[in-house]
Design an enzyme around this catalytic site. Sequence first.
Site, mmCIF file in Angstrom:
data_model
loop_
_atom_site.group_PDB
_atom_site.id
_atom_site.type_symbol
_atom_site.label_atom_id
_atom_site.label_comp_id
_atom_site.label_asym_id
_atom_site.label_seq_id
_atom_site.Cartn_x
_atom_site.Cartn_y
_atom_site.Cartn_z
ATOM 1 C CG ASP A 31 8.310 -0.229 0.098
ATOM 2 O OD1 ASP A 31 8.158 0.013 -1.022
ATOM 3 O OD2 ASP A 31 7.436 -0.380 0.681
ATOM 4 C CD GLN A 46 0.612 1.151 0.324
ATOM 5 O OE1 GLN A 46 1.107 0.375 -0.197
ATOM 6 N NE2 GLN A 46 0.707 2.580 0.011
ATOM 7 C CE LYS A 82 2.391 -0.742 -3.795
ATOM 8 N NZ LYS A 82 2.517 -0.087 -2.408
HETATM 9 N N1 GUN Z 1 2.908 4.681 0.119
HETATM 10 C C1 GUN Z 1 3.099 5.828 -0.919
HETATM 11 N N2 GUN Z 1 4.168 5.032 -1.552
HETATM 12 C C2 GUN Z 1 4.554 3.872 -0.927
HETATM 13 C C3 GUN Z 1 5.550 3.085 -1.465
HETATM 14 O O1 GUN Z 1 6.481 3.099 -2.310
HETATM 15 N N3 GUN Z 1 5.621 2.035 -0.730
HETATM 16 C C4 GUN Z 1 4.880 1.784 0.554
HETATM 17 N N4 GUN Z 1 5.120 0.759 1.390
HETATM 18 N N5 GUN Z 1 3.847 2.667 0.793
HETATM 19 C C5 GUN Z 1 3.894 3.665 0.203
#
Ligand code: GUN
Length: 292
Positions: A115, A92, A48
Amino acid sequence: MLLLDGRPVRDAVFDELAKKVAGASRAPGLAVILVGDDPASRVYVRNKEKGCDKIGFLHRTHRLDADTDQATILALVDDLNRDPAIDGILIQMPLPSHLDSDRILAAVDPAKDVDGFHPVNLGLLVTGKPNTVACTPKGVLRMLAHYDIPVSGRRVAVVGRSVIVGRPMSLLLNLKGQMGDATVTMCHSRTPELPAVTREADILVAALGVPEFLRREHVAPGAVVVDVGINRVDDPSAKKGYRLVGDVAAAEMDGHAGALTPVPGGVGPMTIAMLLENTWEAMQRREGGDRD
Ligand code: GUN
């Protein structure tokens, strides 16, 4: 069998966002909260950050110890909610088990919830008026559109019902409109006679998080198979000691499925592209401008 490569689709989204950022009054800002040292989460967060760097977004990662308490995280979320330079906040997942994930996700300002995990944003999706939509399901739809695979009027089976992927995926596919209008079957690992159910589908989305769970018997000949899973399995012959496999037994799809998203390089790159697009859109809404 056609392999649906997510990387060129991601690159096109990145290019478009980079152009928009170059003409913007300021860079969009993304804050990431990473608690603990889950190896897969670290890789995702690093990717990211790389994406942000590539297209000129500001990013700030808060790396917190695994034993950080709930109050500290809630206070940080509160600070980020108020920070004018931050347009998007990402917690996350998964969080360590001593933390109340639902409460932490609900503490994020829905306007900064890039998200789409906040109950308000999930609720808007349920009512058919989505605002911010979870990155992975949004990315799956974008990828299908890119490869001219219509969902409207088709039978889609979604295997998995997580808040991150399965549930919003099913809701999105079921929405009225061009990128919806699918007839969706929501199934999961406890669905009786799952192979018979999934074999009815023109498009199968695998999002249950079990390595190579879906086999040839689950898939109708010629079906489009979208593999959302990213699982590490031990492999002493690999340099890192493990390899990545999806939720689909990919080798069994050859000569059977019509199309498959590979793991890695399929849906994964799309998730990051949609996260950055959601962050850009959050900034536009906060600035009161239009979405482009
Ligand atoms: N963990 C696995 N996929 C994701 C996601 O798309 N966003 C977040 N915040 N955590 C994750």
